[in-house]
Design an enzyme around this catalytic site. Structure first.
Site, PDB file in Angstrom:
ATOM      1  N   GLY A 193      32.369  36.008  45.731  1.00  0.00           N
ATOM      2  CA  GLY A 193      31.142  35.269  45.438  1.00  0.00           C
ATOM      3  C   GLY A 193      29.967  35.774  46.238  1.00  0.00           C
ATOM      4  O   GLY A 193      30.128  36.375  47.301  1.00  0.00           O
ATOM      5  N   PRO A 249      37.932  37.958  42.758  1.00  0.00           N
ATOM      6  CA  PRO A 249      36.616  37.306  42.737  1.00  0.00           C
ATOM      7  C   PRO A 249      35.972  37.360  44.115  1.00  0.00           C
ATOM      8  O   PRO A 249      36.609  37.042  45.117  1.00  0.00           O
ATOM      9  CB  PRO A 249      36.957  35.859  42.383  1.00  0.00           C
ATOM     10  N   THR A 253      41.162  28.584  42.612  1.00  0.00           N
ATOM     11  CA  THR A 253      41.335  28.865  44.048  1.00  0.00           C
ATOM     12  C   THR A 253      41.663  27.570  44.770  1.00  0.00           C
ATOM     13  O   THR A 253      40.889  26.617  44.749  1.00  0.00           O
ATOM     14  CB  THR A 253      40.060  29.527  44.605  1.00  0.00           C
ATOM     15  N   TYR A 267      36.231  27.416  41.474  1.00  0.00           N
ATOM     16  CA  TYR A 267      36.298  26.617  42.689  1.00  0.00           C
ATOM     17  C   TYR A 267      36.390  25.159  42.284  1.00  0.00           C
ATOM     18  O   TYR A 267      35.796  24.737  41.282  1.00  0.00           O
ATOM     19  CB  TYR A 267      35.049  26.838  43.563  1.00  0.00           C
ATOM     20  N   ARG A 293      39.785  34.731  55.386  1.00  0.00           N
ATOM     21  CA  ARG A 293      38.484  34.076  55.559  1.00  0.00           C
ATOM     22  C   ARG A 293      38.605  32.568  55.687  1.00  0.00           C
ATOM     23  O   ARG A 293      37.616  31.889  55.914  1.00  0.00           O
ATOM     24  CB  ARG A 293      37.572  34.413  54.367  1.00  0.00           C
ATOM     25  N   HIS A 313      42.914  34.254  51.077  1.00  0.00           N
ATOM     26  CA  HIS A 313      41.463  34.407  50.942  1.00  0.00           C
ATOM     27  C   HIS A 313      40.960  35.558  51.820  1.00  0.00           C
ATOM     28  O   HIS A 313      39.855  35.511  52.372  1.00  0.00           O
ATOM     29  CB  HIS A 313      40.770  33.098  51.328  1.00  0.00           C
TER      30      HIS A 313
HETATM   31  C1  LIG Z   1      32.600  38.602  50.376  1.00  0.00           C
HETATM   32  C2  LIG Z   1      33.780  37.880  49.797  1.00  0.00           C
HETATM   33  C3  LIG Z   1      33.569  36.812  48.942  1.00  0.00           C
HETATM   34  C4  LIG Z   1      34.651  36.135  48.391  1.00  0.00           C
HETATM   35  N1  LIG Z   1      34.410  35.120  47.500  1.00  0.00           N
HETATM   36  C5  LIG Z   1      35.456  34.514  46.899  1.00  0.00           C
HETATM   37  C6  LIG Z   1      35.223  33.542  45.894  1.00  0.00           C
HETATM   38  O1  LIG Z   1      34.094  33.237  45.543  1.00  0.00           O
HETATM   39  N2  LIG Z   1      36.313  32.957  45.324  1.00  0.00           N
HETATM   40  C7  LIG Z   1      37.600  33.293  45.677  1.00  0.00           C
HETATM   41  O2  LIG Z   1      38.561  32.740  45.131  1.00  0.00           O
HETATM   42  N3  LIG Z   1      37.835  34.223  46.617  1.00  0.00           N
HETATM   43  C8  LIG Z   1      36.808  34.850  47.220  1.00  0.00           C
HETATM   44  N4  LIG Z   1      37.059  35.821  48.152  1.00  0.00           N
HETATM   45  C9  LIG Z   1      38.448  36.200  48.450  1.00  0.00           C
HETATM   46  C10 LIG Z   1      38.912  37.334  47.518  1.00  0.00           C
HETATM   47  O3  LIG Z   1      39.055  36.874  46.197  1.00  0.00           O
HETATM   48  C11 LIG Z   1      40.281  37.892  47.956  1.00  0.00           C
HETATM   49  O4  LIG Z   1      41.217  36.851  48.055  1.00  0.00           O
HETATM   50  C12 LIG Z   1      40.221  38.665  49.262  1.00  0.00           C
HETATM   51  O5  LIG Z   1      39.006  39.346  49.392  1.00  0.00           O
HETATM   52  C13 LIG Z   1      41.383  39.643  49.349  1.00  0.00           C
HETATM   53  O6  LIG Z   1      41.402  40.343  50.541  1.00  0.00           O
HETATM   54  P1  LIG Z   1      40.796  41.842  50.699  1.00  0.00           P
HETATM   55  O7  LIG Z   1      39.324  41.679  50.771  1.00  0.00           O
HETATM   56  O8  LIG Z   1      41.388  42.286  51.986  1.00  0.00           O
HETATM   57  O9  LIG Z   1      41.241  42.647  49.515  1.00  0.00           O
HETATM   58  C14 LIG Z   1      35.981  36.517  48.716  1.00  0.00           C
HETATM   59  C15 LIG Z   1      36.187  37.596  49.574  1.00  0.00           C
HETATM   60  C16 LIG Z   1      35.120  38.279  50.117  1.00  0.00           C
HETATM   61  C17 LIG Z   1      35.383  39.462  51.008  1.00  0.00           C
END
Ligand SMILES: Cc1cc2nc3c(=O)[nH]c(=O)nc-3n(C[C@H](O)[C@H](O)[C@H](O)COP(=O)(O)O)c2cc1C
Length: 374
Positions: free
Chosen positions: A76, A74, A152, A126, A275, A272
């Site tokens: 967002g 996912p 999450t 969320y 992040r 995440h």
């Molecule tokens: C732009 C962006 C938005 C994200 N938004 C969400 C979100 O809304 N909910 C969530 O559970 N994880 C979110 N994530 C985390 C991703 O689900 C995932 O855990 C993560 O991107 C994995 O690492 P990778 O980008 O190196 O593959 C987001 C990641 C990115 C890069």
């Protein structure tokens, strides 16, 4: 040629503030880099003289077949980069025979994706403070036929993403001299936004007092999160959700045991994508212990730093059933829309198939721990 090429194309197409929101991590980005480094550190012990003329890349994820040990994570607010990016990713996933996860703050709605994408759909929840709204989202996902709910659990508050703060991405886009110049230099992106306006987080309509504009994402959704949610509350979700219940954001083996005890079907080993907590363990490093704790009680997935097909093989050898891809597929859709998303999946699939052949493994389902060099 590879995911890094798609990343470069995405960067060329997007205003800097938007690209940084996708690409960046929290604070010093040590966990962001650590995720990638941990996958790169894993060395393999290939076997030879095995008949691999026809490899099978498919595996079972949550009791149903997936053509790859992979689903889309996912992400967002990605409409900030391209209108209908969620739908494009979901369609590419459907065509590739892998599951797609729609995020709570997505810019396409739960129903739009269910009606227009097809394929196996998972919904990411969320833990919003507004409990009624939260449960309404769960009910909507259930009614729309989503098969899994990924809750999450690593976002008790927003991570300190300094790129976003410096770029004013969190607050409504302030038209500073630098922003305006940056935006004007990206005509393809600008044309899309001028034609259809700034996309909204459609699943959250009705929750926030004012319409949830994309540029409010970090500020307003961060404020709306329930930091008091605990293991007792997982039970409520378990009772409300008859499908697969998965906790996303587990790195502690003890939490995997608790997830199993709480009746969950799976966990995603995730920080995440670097992040949230900068300093969190890299996911490939955390995975073996979580997989041991999960035993046969839970399906274990992993995400963070997957950029090569061989990472799918490494993840399975370290104890996961499969991976989620966040940025890898996101860069694809940003670079080239639905075709770009397909290209990203094809790149990973091609590299994965090659890695299977070179490791002497005919079936992805047979990848085992003995492929990892001590
Ligand atoms: C732009 C962006 C938005 C994200 N938004 C969400 C979100 O809304 N909910 C969530 O559970 N994880 C979110 N994530 C985390 C991703 O689900 C995932 O855990 C993560 O991107 C994995 O690492 P990778 O980008 O190196 O593959 C987001 C990641 C990115 C890069």
């Amino acid at each position: 040629m590879n995911i890094e090429d798609l990343r470069r194309l995405a960067r060329a197409r997007l205003p800097r503030a938007v690209f940084d929101f996708f690409d960046g991590g929290a604070e010093d980005e040590t966990t962001l880099r650590g995720n990638r480094a941990a996958f790169e550190r894993v060395r393999l012990l290939p076997k030879v003289l095995v008949d691999v003329h026809a490899v099978d890349t498919g595996v079972e994820l949550f009791g149903a077949r997936s053509k790859l040990p992979m689903a889309i994570a996912p992400t967002g607010a990605i409409g900030a980069g391209r209108h209908d990016a969620d739908l494009m990713l979901a369609r590419a996933a459907c065509a590739a025979g892998i599951p797609y996860t729609l995020a709570t703050p997505a810019t396409n709605s739960i129903e739009e994706i269910a009606e227009q994408a097809g394929g196996r759909l998972w919904f990411q929840l969320y833990l919003l403070k507004n409990r009624d709204f939260r449960m309404r989202l769960v009910a909507r996902a259930r009614a729309a036929g989503y098969e899994a709910l990924l809750v999450t659990v690593d976002l008790t508050t927003g991570g300190k993403r300094e790129r976003d703060l410096r770029n004013d991405f969190a607050a409504p886009f302030v038209p500073t001299w630098r922003n305006s110049r940056d935006v004007l230099l990206k005509p393809a992106w600008l044309a899309g936004m001028a034609r259809r306006g700034v996309p909204q987080m459609k699943n959250l309509e009705g929750m926030l007092r004012k319409p949830p504009r994309l540029t409010d994402v970090a500020a307003s959704v961060g404020r709306e999160l329930d930091a008091s949610f605990s293991w007792d509350d997982v039970k409520t979700l378990r009772d409300a959700w008859p499908g697969k219940l998965v906790l996303k954001g587990i790195v502690h083996p003890g939490d995997a045991e608790r997830a199993a005890a709480a009746g969950c079907d799976g966990v995603v080993v995730s920080n995440h994508g670097g992040r949230q907590l900068d300093g969190a363990v890299a996911t490939a490093d955390a995975l073996p212990a979580v997989a041991r704790a999960a035993g046969s009680k839970l399906t274990v997935l992993v995400d963070g730093g997957v950029r090569r097909g061989v990472d799918l093989l490494k993840a399975r050898a370290l104890g996961a059933e499969g991976v989620l891809t966040g940025r890898a597929t996101l860069f694809g859709v940003m670079a080239g829309g639905e075709a770009g998303a397909k290209r990203a999946i094809d790149i990973l699939a091609g590299e994965f198939e090659r890695a299977l052949m070179l490791c002497g493994v005919a079936r992805a389902a047979d990848i085992a721990a003995d492929l990892v060099a001590p």
